[in-house]
Design a protein around this motif. Structure first.
Motif, PDB file in Angstrom:
ATOM      1  N   PRO A   1      -2.284  -3.020   5.010  1.00  0.00           N
ATOM      2  CA  PRO A   1      -1.196  -2.402   4.248  1.00  0.00           C
ATOM      3  C   PRO A   1      -0.594  -3.297   3.176  1.00  0.00           C
ATOM      4  CG  PRO A   1      -0.496  -2.887   6.474  1.00  0.00           C
ATOM      5  CD  PRO A   1      -1.973  -3.151   6.408  1.00  0.00           C
TER       6      PRO A   1
ATOM      7  N   TYR B   1      -5.557   4.676  -1.567  1.00  0.00           N
ATOM      8  CA  TYR B   1      -4.699   4.186  -0.487  1.00  0.00           C
ATOM      9  C   TYR B   1      -5.513   3.948   0.783  1.00  0.00           C
ATOM     10  CZ  TYR B   1      -1.350   4.448   3.352  1.00  0.00           C
ATOM     11  OH  TYR B   1      -0.651   4.198   4.499  1.00  0.00           O
ATOM     12  N   TRP B   2      -6.287   4.939   1.184  1.00  0.00           N
ATOM     13  CA  TRP B   2      -7.080   4.795   2.409  1.00  0.00           C
ATOM     14  C   TRP B   2      -8.137   3.713   2.264  1.00  0.00           C
ATOM     15  CZ3 TRP B   2      -5.063   6.024   6.648  1.00  0.00           C
ATOM     16  CH2 TRP B   2      -4.226   7.122   6.747  1.00  0.00           C
TER      17      TRP B   2
ATOM     18  N   ALA C   1       0.816  -1.217   0.000  1.00  0.00           N
ATOM     19  CA  ALA C   1       0.000   0.000   0.000  1.00  0.00           C
ATOM     20  C   ALA C   1       0.847   1.264   0.000  1.00  0.00           C
ATOM     21  CB  ALA C   1      -0.936  -0.002   1.206  1.00  0.00           C
TER      22      ALA C   1
ATOM     23  N   ARG D   1      -6.298   0.317   2.466  1.00  0.00           N
ATOM     24  CA  ARG D   1      -5.840   0.054   3.841  1.00  0.00           C
ATOM     25  C   ARG D   1      -7.004  -0.348   4.729  1.00  0.00           C
ATOM     26  NH1 ARG D   1      -0.767   0.749   6.408  1.00  0.00           N
ATOM     27  NH2 ARG D   1      -2.035   1.261   8.176  1.00  0.00           N
TER      28      ARG D   1
END
Length: 82
Positions: free
Chosen positions: A72, A63-64, A23, A67
């Protein structure tokens, strides 16, 4: 200036290629987009700068999201859980 632009775009593309590994590379891609955006604004190509800022925002959001849903190391399915 041209060297900065070439390095920024190269960094961005390498991080994009490495995204499936971790990530953090998605976040690094976003940073590469911001570097490319800076180059676009500094060189007078403001539409390129605007587009790269938008791509940076998309990458941070991705990304968020990744995650939150997968952790990750979201794409490393073959890794040993030890």
């Amino acid at each position: 200036m041209t060297l900065f632009g070439a390095l920024a775009v190269s960094f961005m593309m390498v991080m994009y290629a490495l995204e499936p590994r971790h990530a953090a590379f998605v976040l690094a891609f976003a940073a590469g987009c911001l570097l490319s955006s800076a180059y676009g604004f500094l060189s007078g190509a403001w539409p390129f700068g605007v587009v790269e800022v938008v791509w940076a925002g998309v990458a941070v959001r991705r990304y968020w999201s990744l995650r939150a849903t997968r952790g990750p190391r979201f794409a490393n399915r073959n890794a040993n859980p030890s």
